[in-house]
Scaffold this motif. Structure first.
Motif, PDB file in Angstrom:
ATOM      1  N   LYS A 122       0.835  -1.194   0.000  1.00 60.39           N
ATOM      2  CA  LYS A 122       0.000   0.000   0.000  1.00 60.39           C
ATOM      3  C   LYS A 122       0.874   1.249   0.000  1.00 60.39           C
ATOM      4  O   LYS A 122       2.101   1.175   0.189  1.00 60.39           O
ATOM      5  N   GLU A 123       0.228   2.373  -0.217  1.00 61.87           N
ATOM      6  CA  GLU A 123       0.952   3.645  -0.187  1.00 61.87           C
ATOM      7  C   GLU A 123       1.434   3.940   1.238  1.00 61.87           C
ATOM      8  O   GLU A 123       0.797   3.521   2.189  1.00 61.87           O
ATOM      9  N   PRO A 124       2.570   4.592   1.381  1.00 63.00           N
ATOM     10  CA  PRO A 124       3.333   5.245   0.308  1.00 63.00           C
ATOM     11  C   PRO A 124       4.350   4.336  -0.393  1.00 63.00           C
ATOM     12  O   PRO A 124       4.933   4.728  -1.391  1.00 63.00           O
ATOM     13  N   TYR A 125       4.543   3.090   0.130  1.00 64.89           N
ATOM     14  CA  TYR A 125       5.626   2.277  -0.421  1.00 64.89           C
ATOM     15  C   TYR A 125       5.413   1.926  -1.888  1.00 64.89           C
ATOM     16  O   TYR A 125       6.367   1.961  -2.683  1.00 64.89           O
ATOM     17  N   ILE A 126       4.193   1.581  -2.292  1.00 65.72           N
ATOM     18  CA  ILE A 126       4.003   1.169  -3.684  1.00 65.72           C
ATOM     19  C   ILE A 126       4.176   2.319  -4.666  1.00 65.72           C
ATOM     20  O   ILE A 126       4.255   2.097  -5.872  1.00 65.72           O
ATOM     21  N   LEU A 127       4.263   3.546  -4.171  1.00 69.75           N
ATOM     22  CA  LEU A 127       4.597   4.659  -5.051  1.00 69.75           C
ATOM     23  C   LEU A 127       6.074   4.606  -5.429  1.00 69.75           C
ATOM     24  O   LEU A 127       6.484   5.147  -6.463  1.00 69.75           O
ATOM     25  N   LYS A 128       6.873   3.946  -4.590  1.00 76.00           N
ATOM     26  CA  LYS A 128       8.286   3.739  -4.891  1.00 76.00           C
ATOM     27  C   LYS A 128       8.487   2.439  -5.660  1.00 76.00           C
ATOM     28  O   LYS A 128       9.297   2.368  -6.580  1.00 76.00           O
ATOM     29  N   ASN A 129       7.766   1.393  -5.253  1.00 73.74           N
ATOM     30  CA  ASN A 129       7.898   0.069  -5.870  1.00 73.74           C
ATOM     31  C   ASN A 129       6.509  -0.485  -6.146  1.00 73.74           C
ATOM     32  O   ASN A 129       5.870  -1.049  -5.255  1.00 73.74           O
TER      33      ASN A 129
END
Length: 221
Positions: A43-50
């Motif tokens: 989930k965000e914010p991590y999936i905005l990076k990966n």
């Protein structure tokens, strides 16, 4: 010029983030690990990076890059920070491509098969013995490929320790965890076993693996 620390997103038990940490330590590149819970990576914010929602990912403030996939990260690190080619080779040489060959074997062979062995041994909600046996046998096959390749040599490529060697270390740590005495590496895979011991004796590797064990012990409490 002093380097700013690279941020490595990882998990306390994850072999792939730790193989990145091992190479960073060998390169002497400052870094910090952001240990994440698995519930955070989808989930965000991590999936905005990966967008793949897996670990590891790095953020390098020295170049501005955000990069995921551990094999790609290893290649990036040596191309960016191994200017003296201590752990890599001159582009275009046979050794340059052979090092990539072994990295790709680790990414396509060792990582996925060892990971599936862990899943079907420990985490799959149903006990499917045929699946467990299949992936334990794949561990044996991958290990035997390396054991054969290492006959009469200390390292995989060019007579020196490279990022290809580094890539294999952490996944081998799962063997005693999931197989018990089914696989005796010292007896049945002597070349592979000796290679792992040489790597673990390197100061940067030993220090990072000790840190990994300490963090794992803390997380398991």
């Amino acid at each position: 010029m002093s380097l700013q620390p690279i941020k490595l997103y990882g998990h306390a038990n994850g072999p792939n983030p730790w193989k990145v940490a091992l190479l960073l330590s060998e390169l002497g590149v400052p870094h910090e690990i952001d240990f994440m819970q698995m519930t955070e990576v989808k989930k965000e914010p991590y999936i905005l990076k990966n967008p793949n929602g897996r670990l590891p990912t790095i953020e390098d403030p020295n170049t501005g890059i955000v990069l995921w996939e551990s094999g790609a990260i290893l290649e990036y690190l040596v191309e960016t920070y191994d200017k003296e080619r201590k752990f890599s080779f001159e582009p275009g040489t046979h050794e340059y491509f052979h090092t990539k060959q072994w990295l790709h074997f680790q990414m396509s062979g060792q990582g996925p098969y060892f990971g599936q062995a862990v899943w079907f041994s420990l985490y799959h909600p149903e006990k499917i013995e045929s699946a467990r046996v299949r992936y334990i046998n794949e561990i044996r096959r991958v290990s035997e490929v390396l054991n054969t390749a290492l006959a009469g040599r200390e390292w995989l490529v060019g007579g020196k320790f490279t990022y290809a060697d580094v890539a294999f270390i952490t996944w081998f740590g799962v063997i005693p965890w999931i197989t018990g005495d089914e696989i005796d590496m010292e007896k049945d895979l002597p070349n592979l076993y000796a290679w792992l011991q040489r790597m673990k004796a390197r100061p940067a590797i030993a220090e990072t693996l000790k840190r990994k064990e300490e963090i794992n012990a803390k997380e398991s409490k």
